[in-house]
Structures are given as C-alpha cells and as structure tokens.
Design a protein around this motif. Structure first.
Motif, PDB file in Angstrom:
ATOM      1  N   ILE A 142       3.668   3.795   3.131  1.00 51.24           N
ATOM      2  CA  ILE A 142       5.126   3.707   3.159  1.00 51.24           C
ATOM      3  C   ILE A 142       5.736   5.056   3.538  1.00 51.24           C
ATOM      4  N   ASN A 143       7.017   5.041   3.886  1.00 53.71           N
ATOM      5  CA  ASN A 143       7.796   6.266   4.120  1.00 53.71           C
ATOM      6  C   ASN A 143       7.174   7.195   5.155  1.00 53.71           C
ATOM      7  N   ALA A 144       6.494   6.607   6.151  1.00 54.18           N
ATOM      8  CA  ALA A 144       5.935   7.382   7.270  1.00 54.18           C
ATOM      9  C   ALA A 144       4.911   8.419   6.823  1.00 54.18           C
ATOM     10  N   LYS A 145       4.205   8.159   5.716  1.00 57.12           N
ATOM     11  CA  LYS A 145       3.180   9.094   5.246  1.00 57.12           C
ATOM     12  C   LYS A 145       2.007   9.168   6.210  1.00 57.12           C
ATOM     13  N   ASN A 146       1.614   8.009   6.740  1.00 60.00           N
ATOM     14  CA  ASN A 146       0.433   7.919   7.597  1.00 60.00           C
ATOM     15  C   ASN A 146       0.876   7.926   9.061  1.00 60.00           C
ATOM     16  N   PRO A 147       0.309   8.790   9.905  1.00 57.91           N
ATOM     17  CA  PRO A 147       0.775   8.864  11.295  1.00 57.91           C
ATOM     18  C   PRO A 147       0.382   7.674  12.156  1.00 57.91           C
ATOM     19  N   ARG A 148      -0.571   6.860  11.697  1.00 55.14           N
ATOM     20  CA  ARG A 148      -1.045   5.748  12.524  1.00 55.14           C
ATOM     21  C   ARG A 148      -0.684   4.367  11.992  1.00 55.14           C
ATOM     22  N   LYS A 149      -0.479   4.247  10.682  1.00 56.63           N
ATOM     23  CA  LYS A 149      -0.110   2.962  10.093  1.00 56.63           C
ATOM     24  C   LYS A 149       1.163   3.124   9.269  1.00 56.63           C
ATOM     25  N   LEU A 150       1.962   2.057   9.238  1.00 61.11           N
ATOM     26  CA  LEU A 150       3.224   2.093   8.501  1.00 61.11           C
ATOM     27  C   LEU A 150       3.461   0.750   7.833  1.00 61.11           C
ATOM     28  N   GLN A 151       3.924   0.807   6.594  1.00 61.14           N
ATOM     29  CA  GLN A 151       4.364  -0.404   5.910  1.00 61.14           C
ATOM     30  C   GLN A 151       5.839  -0.257   5.573  1.00 61.14           C
ATOM     31  N   ILE A 152       6.625  -1.249   5.972  1.00 58.31           N
ATOM     32  CA  ILE A 152       8.056  -1.261   5.691  1.00 58.31           C
ATOM     33  C   ILE A 152       8.426  -2.597   5.068  1.00 58.31           C
ATOM     34  N   GLU A 153       9.605  -2.641   4.478  1.00 58.54           N
ATOM     35  CA  GLU A 153      10.078  -3.884   3.884  1.00 58.54           C
ATOM     36  C   GLU A 153      10.479  -4.857   4.987  1.00 58.54           C
ATOM     37  N   ALA A 154      10.113  -6.112   4.791  1.00 58.22           N
ATOM     38  CA  ALA A 154      10.415  -7.144   5.784  1.00 58.22           C
ATOM     39  C   ALA A 154      11.854  -7.625   5.632  1.00 58.22           C
ATOM     40  N   ASN A 183       0.854  -1.184   0.000  1.00 56.32           N
ATOM     41  CA  ASN A 183       0.000   0.000   0.000  1.00 56.32           C
ATOM     42  C   ASN A 183       0.890   1.234   0.000  1.00 56.32           C
ATOM     43  N   GLY A 184       0.944   1.919  -1.129  1.00 59.05           N
ATOM     44  CA  GLY A 184       1.822   3.076  -1.266  1.00 59.05           C
ATOM     45  C   GLY A 184       1.487   4.226  -0.346  1.00 59.05           C
TER      46      GLY A 184
END
Length: 271
Positions: free
Chosen positions: A78-90, A74-75
């Motif tokens: 990523i990169n701390a765009k959303n203050p409550r959810k984060l997606q990073i590489e595993a 989910n683009g």
C-alpha cells in the motif's frame, strides 16, 4: 474525435472498466495474447485533458494499467511502498475491497474506441488516484543513490522511516517534514576500501512546534548513528534539521530528495 462525447461517456484519468467491456479486437489481444482475464480491470492513467483530446494525430493512444480485483490485503504493497507492485482501495460499486497492480502491466490501445464506449460509474477516488500517480511517477523521478551506499545506509534509513512515522501530541512527525535531502559524494559506485561523504538534512516547516522539532532532530541523529563508520562519513558541520525559510533554491538543488513518499500517502501529509 468528438471531445464532448468522450467526456459524456465518462472517460477521464482514474476511470475504470473491465476488459470484457472493451471492443472485441482489444479483448482478444489482452485475453488471448497477454493471458489476462475478462474480469480484470483497466484504469486510465493518462491525464484527462489528453484522454479527451479531439486530435487523434496528437493523441492516438490511451494509456491504461491492469488492476486485479481482490479481497486480500497486503500492508507492504500500500501507499506506493513497493516500486513494482501496488495495492489500492477498489471503487465501492466493484464489490471487492482492493485492486492489485503491477508496474509492468501498463498498455496503450488505439484511442478511437472511447468515442463510442460508455463507461460504467467505476472510478478511483481522489486519494487512491493520487497514490497511483505517485507510484507511477516514482518509477522515473525518485532519486537514485549508489547501490553500495544504499546497502550500507539501509539500517539507518529503516530506523529513520520508523521514527518519522511516530506521533507527538497526537500529530505524526512527518506532518512537519517537507522532505529528507541527501548529497552523496562521490555519487557513484566505490571501489573496495572507499568511503562516502554524506551531507543530509530534514527540511521542516517554519511552523513546526518545538517538541516535534526535537523529535525530528533526534530521528536524524539516530539515523546518523546507525551509519557504518569508515564507510559513510557524515559531514557534521551541516545542520541535520533546517526549515524552509533557511534554505535557498540554489542550495537545495545540489541535494536529492530521498523517497519517503509512502509516509506522505499513509498520513496525507507533506513528506
């Protein structure tokens, strides 16, 4: 506690372990009471020096955050765009491409178990760990502005973000921007009919090429043009672009640095 043993066990900031690898009492708490899965990961978020501290009195707990392994992307997360959810590489050995984190899934556990628990070689790489730390820190230290100001300025801010993400001679403009600084007066919610005064500028490196500086100037001018008249009044006597050699510490402390760090993390630059 045995500091050297904890280090040898692989405990440090960014280290990961599955919930199923925890001692039984911690597993039961997280699975039975919080409803988490034993396949979920926990990532160590406290500083490494605190993780391995030999004094249980000084550091009785270890701080972790849950991460759910996933192959979805989910683009917007990523990169701390959303203050409550984060997606990073595993981490590569995990077998999944990404991890999904929620800001409210942070926990503290009694730290004594790390002295006898050896971790598998799962650890975030330096780039992903930096994104995680930035995201967690922004929860507390990103600048805040009045809600009404943000609502009125939203269109201009979105346009500015897009413009700073563009390229000039194959270089992203944000490479040269140290930050976007704003001072809003009054710094509070307005009654109906009020107007905000805005002082703002892009702070750039003295080494910024002329073409890039022109693009940054144009981006700031477009930002200003998108602000609603009668609601936000830009103080035009201020320069919209200044370099770090022109600004004193005394001047800059009166401003707030607007949170555009997702561009820094995306491009690996300074913004």
């Amino acid at each position: 506690m045995d500091r050297e043993r904890i280090i040898a066990n692989g405990w440090k900031q960014g280290a990961c372990l599955h919930i199923r690898d925890l001692p039984t009492e911690h597993q039961q708490y997280l699975i039975d009471e919080k409803g988490w899965s034993d396949d979920d990961l926990l990532i160590v978020v406290m500083q490494s020096c605190d993780v391995v501290n030999s004094s249980l009195e000084k550091e009785p707990f270890i701080e972790l955050i849950k991460a759910v392994p996933s192959d979805s992307y989910n683009g917007q997360l990523i990169n701390a765009k959303n203050p409550r959810k984060l997606q990073i590489e595993a981490p590569q050995p995990l077998g999944k491409s990404h991890l999904l984190l929620h800001i409210h899934d942070r926990i503290v556990l009694d730290r004594r178990f790390i002295e006898t628990t050896v971790l598998n070689p799962l650890c975030l790489d330096g780039e992903q760990l930096q994104i995680l730390k930035t995201w967690l820190g922004a929860r507390y230290n990103r600048a805040s502005f009045p809600d009404k100001f943000m609502k009125w300025a939203n269109q201009g801010i979105s346009k500015l973000r897009d413009r700073l993400d563009k390229q000039v001679d194959r270089e992203h403009i944000c490479k040269y921007v140290e930050g976007i600084y704003m001072r809003v007066e009054p710094d509070r919610e307005l009654d109906d009919g009020g107007c905000y005064d805005l002082h703002c500028f892009a702070l750039i490196s003295p080494s910024t090429p002329p073409k890039a500086q022109e693009k940054i100037q144009a981006a700031m001018e477009e930002f200003v043009s998108k602000l609603p008249e009668g609601k936000i009044s830009v103080q035009t006597e201020d320069s919209l672009v200044m370099n770090t050699a022109e600004v004193t510490v005394q001047e800059i402390v009166e401003y707030k640095r607007f949170y555009f760090d997702e561009l820094s993390l995306k491009r690996g630059e300074s913004l």
